[in-house]
Motif scaffolding. Structure first.
Motif, PDB file in Angstrom:
ATOM      1  N   HIS A 281       0.882  -1.151  -0.195  1.00  0.00           N
ATOM      2  CA  HIS A 281      -0.185   0.140   0.121  1.00  0.00           C
ATOM      3  C   HIS A 281       1.299   0.895   0.469  1.00  0.00           C
ATOM      4  N   LEU A 282       1.606   1.395   1.265  1.00  0.00           N
ATOM      5  CA  LEU A 282       2.652   2.382   0.488  1.00  0.00           C
ATOM      6  C   LEU A 282       3.359   2.391  -0.453  1.00  0.00           C
ATOM      7  N   LEU A 283       4.340   1.394  -1.417  1.00  0.00           N
ATOM      8  CA  LEU A 283       4.766   1.883  -2.102  1.00  0.00           C
ATOM      9  C   LEU A 283       3.686   2.275  -3.111  1.00  0.00           C
ATOM     10  N   TYR A 287       5.836   8.645  -2.177  1.00  0.00           N
ATOM     11  CA  TYR A 287       7.221   8.558  -2.476  1.00  0.00           C
ATOM     12  C   TYR A 287       8.319   8.205  -1.840  1.00  0.00           C
ATOM     13  N   SER A 288       8.269   7.352  -0.524  1.00  0.00           N
ATOM     14  CA  SER A 288       9.265   7.792  -0.015  1.00  0.00           C
ATOM     15  C   SER A 288       9.995   6.236  -0.244  1.00  0.00           C
ATOM     16  N   PRO A 289      10.964   6.697   0.228  1.00  0.00           N
ATOM     17  CA  PRO A 289      12.308   5.504  -0.473  1.00  0.00           C
ATOM     18  C   PRO A 289      11.850   3.702   0.126  1.00  0.00           C
ATOM     19  N   ILE A 290      12.407   2.739  -0.587  1.00  0.00           N
ATOM     20  CA  ILE A 290      11.509   1.762  -0.048  1.00  0.00           C
ATOM     21  C   ILE A 290      12.281   1.254   0.891  1.00  0.00           C
ATOM     22  N   SER A 291      13.355   1.804   1.603  1.00  0.00           N
ATOM     23  CA  SER A 291      13.765   1.395   2.743  1.00  0.00           C
ATOM     24  C   SER A 291      13.368   1.730   3.491  1.00  0.00           C
ATOM     25  N   ILE A 292      12.223   2.911   3.782  1.00  0.00           N
ATOM     26  CA  ILE A 292      12.020   3.591   5.012  1.00  0.00           C
ATOM     27  C   ILE A 292      10.569   3.457   5.409  1.00  0.00           C
ATOM     28  N   ILE A 293      10.181   2.807   3.846  1.00  0.00           N
ATOM     29  CA  ILE A 293       8.683   2.077   3.650  1.00  0.00           C
ATOM     30  C   ILE A 293       9.261   0.372   4.934  1.00  0.00           C
TER      31      ILE A 293
END
Length: 344
Positions: A281-283, A287-293
């Motif tokens: 869902h967050l992806l 726009y957050s980087p994958i590592s942050i998600i």
């Protein structure tokens, strides 16, 4: 010889209602009635994020096409394809323009009983049937190609099954619905891949009738319900089985048994599914980087997060983001702010 079906305290009509609400379709008009067989036909134009429910699903593609994400990877499906999902298996879809499907929602207990009676000459009880399914149908997600001609044969039976489900008089129509389902199985089941033994980690280690997260009723044990709520409320926490067991005053082995009996997965496997679902869902909506998600859902190691996500959803996080970004991000600030990171 005896069969001891699991005692269930829920309504299958709610099963269909919750599922169809999640999949952006009309909700069931007959809440409060039990049925192990629910059928719905729908045309989808919008994407469905990966989500899991606790019943067996047969999704027959009637027209159009879509890109599916599940443990089989990313697969294009169109007329002549049947998607078969075990309980508690994540699956998402991106219609390629549009896709029309009929979905059969089958209670896990009912499926086990059908297999028991199919092979009654070799089984002692329904637990033998459950073990047979574990061994021979261990893949939790399959795309079966039956061809356009066979799919055409299914259409009138699927239409009648759907009509019976909508009408809702399940006791009155039970034998007709079961007969129609048997004709569908007669065409589809011979095409299912048999495993013979478990080969990959994603293949099911247990096939246990259970109660899902997205139903409007409760698991059989209060301890299991509490653990599920704890996990969902703090995905980013480093949970251990011992810590969870202490929270409900059970031993770790007792917790595993109680939780698996209610949800069909161990607590940690269930947590992995929740994290992958939230990460998908967050992806899509940030726009957050994958590592942050990944860190926001409890996976501090990006490589491990990618491995777990791919195992659950079927594609790498970057690939899922690329495919799901074909449409604009939501304008609702609450959605865009799911992870507080500025757009790069």
């Amino acid at each position: 010889m005896s069969i001891q079906p699991t005692r269930r305290f829920f309504y299958a009509a709610n099963t269909a209602k919750e599922a169809l609400a999640q999949e952006d379709t009309e909700t069931s008009p007959y809440v409060g009635q039990f049925s192990p067989i629910i059928a719905r036909t729908q045309t989808m134009h919008e994407a469905i994020e990966p989500i899991a429910f606790d019943y067996v699903k047969f999704i027959i593609v009637r027209a159009g096409s879509a890109l599916l994400f599940s443990e089989f990877g990313a697969r294009h499906v169109n007329l002549g394809d049947v998607v078969v999902l075990a309980a508690n298996t994540l699956c998402g879809a991106e219609p390629e323009g549009w896709v029309t499907t009929t979905t059969l929602y089958l209670d896990p207990d009912y499926v086990i009983d059908q297999v028991f009676w199919q092979h009654a000459d070799r089984f002692t009880d329904r637990f033998d049937a459950s073990e047979f399914i574990e061994t021979n149908y261990a893949d939790p997600a399959q795309v079966v190609r039956i061809g356009e001609d066979r799919a055409g044969l299914l259409m009138p039976w699927l239409d009648e099954l759907t009509a019976l489900s909508v009408e809702g008089r399940h006791a009155e129509h039970f034998y007709r619905a079961q007969a129609l389902l048997s004709t569908v199985f007669d065409i589809v089941v011979p095409h299912l891949a048999l495993t013979g033994q478990r080969i990959t980690p994603s293949q099911r280690s247990t096939v246990i009738p259970s109660v899902p997260r997205h139903r409007a009723f409760q698991p059989l044990r209060a301890e299991a319900r509490k653990i599920a709520e704890l996990l969902a409320s703090a995905l980013d926490r480093r949970w251990s089985v011992s810590e969870l067991a202490d929270a409900v005053h059970l031993s770790p082995s007792q917790l595993r048994r109680v939780f698996t009996a209610s949800f069909g997965k161990s607590p940690i496997a269930y947590l992995t599914m929740l994290r992958a679902e939230r990460m998908a869902h967050l992806l899509k909506v940030t726009y957050s980087p994958i590592s942050i998600i990944a860190a926001s859902v409890g996976w501090s190691d990006p490589d491990f997060a990618a491995q777990q996500f791919r195992r659950s959803v079927g594609v790498a996080p970057s690939e899922y983001r690329r495919i799901s970004r074909k449409k604009p991000l939501p304008t609702d600030p609450s959605e865009r702010a799911c992870v507080r990171v500025n757009r790069p």
